[in-house]
Write a protein that holds these residues in place. Sequence first.
Motif, mmCIF file in Angstrom:
data_model
loop_
_atom_site.group_PDB
_atom_site.id
_atom_site.type_symbol
_atom_site.label_atom_id
_atom_site.label_comp_id
_atom_site.label_asym_id
_atom_site.label_seq_id
_atom_site.Cartn_x
_atom_site.Cartn_y
_atom_site.Cartn_z
ATOM 1 N N HIS A 14 -8.154 -24.179 18.294
ATOM 2 C CA HIS A 14 -6.803 -24.539 18.696
ATOM 3 C C HIS A 14 -5.933 -25.599 18.201
ATOM 4 O O HIS A 14 -8.008 -26.635 17.582
ATOM 5 N N ASP A 15 -5.516 -26.541 18.350
ATOM 6 C CA ASP A 15 -5.442 -28.211 17.333
ATOM 7 C C ASP A 15 -5.479 -29.139 18.070
ATOM 8 O O ASP A 15 -5.657 -30.586 18.116
ATOM 9 N N GLY A 16 -5.896 -29.233 19.554
ATOM 10 C CA GLY A 16 -6.174 -30.173 20.554
ATOM 11 C C GLY A 16 -4.341 -31.377 21.006
ATOM 12 O O GLY A 16 -4.532 -32.268 21.300
ATOM 13 N N GLN A 17 -3.173 -30.874 19.830
ATOM 14 C CA GLN A 17 -2.458 -31.317 20.495
ATOM 15 C C GLN A 17 -0.752 -30.428 21.333
ATOM 16 O O GLN A 17 -1.067 -31.008 22.776
ATOM 17 N N GLU A 18 -0.495 -29.999 20.223
ATOM 18 C CA GLU A 18 0.487 -29.176 21.108
ATOM 19 C C GLU A 18 -0.148 -28.410 21.880
ATOM 20 O O GLU A 18 0.532 -27.404 22.889
ATOM 21 N N ARG A 76 1.864 -31.035 28.580
ATOM 22 C CA ARG A 76 3.322 -32.056 28.663
ATOM 23 C C ARG A 76 4.846 -31.525 27.414
ATOM 24 O O ARG A 76 5.195 -32.549 27.393
ATOM 25 N N THR A 77 4.363 -30.136 26.607
ATOM 26 C CA THR A 77 5.303 -30.440 26.400
ATOM 27 C C THR A 77 6.706 -30.271 26.329
ATOM 28 O O THR A 77 6.262 -29.622 27.630
ATOM 29 N N ALA A 93 -6.037 -30.684 8.900
ATOM 30 C CA ALA A 93 -5.876 -32.327 9.591
ATOM 31 C C ALA A 93 -5.314 -32.770 9.061
ATOM 32 O O ALA A 93 -3.762 -33.893 9.641
ATOM 33 N N ALA A 94 -4.659 -33.271 7.827
ATOM 34 C CA ALA A 94 -3.715 -33.774 7.558
ATOM 35 C C ALA A 94 -2.313 -33.454 7.473
ATOM 36 O O ALA A 94 -1.256 -33.651 7.554
ATOM 37 N N LEU A 95 -2.106 -31.985 7.494
ATOM 38 C CA LEU A 95 -1.155 -31.329 7.580
ATOM 39 C C LEU A 95 -0.055 -31.421 9.083
ATOM 40 O O LEU A 95 0.557 -31.830 9.189
ATOM 41 N N ASN A 96 -1.103 -31.811 9.951
ATOM 42 C CA ASN A 96 -1.406 -31.949 11.294
ATOM 43 C C ASN A 96 -0.365 -33.862 11.269
ATOM 44 O O ASN A 96 0.346 -34.186 12.568
ATOM 45 N N ALA A 97 -1.038 -34.815 10.809
ATOM 46 C CA ALA A 97 -1.154 -35.644 11.081
ATOM 47 C C ALA A 97 0.412 -36.359 9.588
ATOM 48 O O ALA A 97 0.954 -37.310 10.014
ATOM 49 N N GLY A 98 0.961 -35.582 9.149
ATOM 50 C CA GLY A 98 2.396 -35.054 8.444
ATOM 51 C C GLY A 98 2.125 -35.764 7.091
ATOM 52 O O GLY A 98 2.754 -36.973 6.262
ATOM 53 N N GLU A 99 0.478 -35.870 6.825
ATOM 54 C CA GLU A 99 0.451 -36.378 5.374
ATOM 55 C C GLU A 99 0.470 -36.211 3.667
ATOM 56 O O GLU A 99 -0.338 -36.060 2.910
#
Length: 260
Positions: free
Chosen positions: A179-183, A36-37, A121-127
Motif C-alpha cells: 500500500h502507498d501509506g497515503q490514500e 480521511r478520503t 515515490a517520485a510518481l506519488n510525489a508528483g515529481e
Amino acid sequence: MTSPEEQVAIRDAATVVILRDGPGGPETFMLRRNRRTVFGPGAHVFPGGAVDRADAAADMLACCDGLDDAGASAQLGIPAGGAAFWIAAIRECFEEAGVLLATDDQGQPLPPDIDLSAERAALNAGETSLRDICHERGLRLPLDRIVYYNHWITPPGEPRRFSTRFFACPAPAGQAAVHDGQETVAGRWLQAAEALDLHARGELPMMPPTVLQLRFLAEYADVDGVMSVLRGIRDVPAVSPSLERDGDGFRVLLSTGRHD
C-alpha cells in the motif's frame, strides 16, 4: 428539478484486479482506503482511481503495445480516448499498490528483482510521470495483457461519482504489492471467498461493486480460468445502481450488470 446529488459531475475512472494463484484459488490484492478520503473512506478496494488528462497524451500512447486507441475505444463503446483507461489502471496500480504492469523494451517480463520504489515515490510525489519512468527505464505498457470486463457508474447521493471501468491482469512475478501509506493504509492478498466471508462478518467493509467482483472470482479455481472467461466477454453493459431508502439508511438496487 435536478437534485444537488444528481448534479455531481461523473468522472472517468479505472480499477484493476491483479490476480495470483493461491492454495485455495485465485487471490487478489486489496487495499484499505484511508478513513480521511472523501470517497469510500475505510473501504477495502482494488487499485484504481480517476483517469488523468496525461493518461491520454500522445507521448503516453507511444509507450504502449498490443492495443491502440481505436481498439481500446471500441471495447469501451466510446468514440476515442479509450486507451487512457488502460493507462490509468496501470498508473494507479503502480501508485497505490507498487506493482507496475509493464515489460522491457523487448516485450519481456520485468526482472523479478527489479526495484522501482524510487520511481513510485517520485510518481506519488508528483515529481515524475509514468511516461518519464517508461522512457528512463526502457519500459513498455502491454495493454493487451490487461482485460476490460465490467463498468460501474456511482449512483446519485455520493459526494463523488465515477464511471469506472474494471480491468483484470495476472500479477507480474517478483513484484511485491505494498500500500502507498497515503490514500491507502493497508494491503493484503486475499482469496475471494475469504474476503467475502470477512465482509459478511463485518470485518472487511467494501462497496457493492467490489463485493460483486469477488463473488465472480470465487467461482474459479485458478487465474487462468478467470482470465479465459474475461477474455471471452465482448459486450460490457454499464451497471447503474440506484439508492432506495431502507429505514434510516439506503440499499443499492442494480439496474443491470454482468456479475450480479
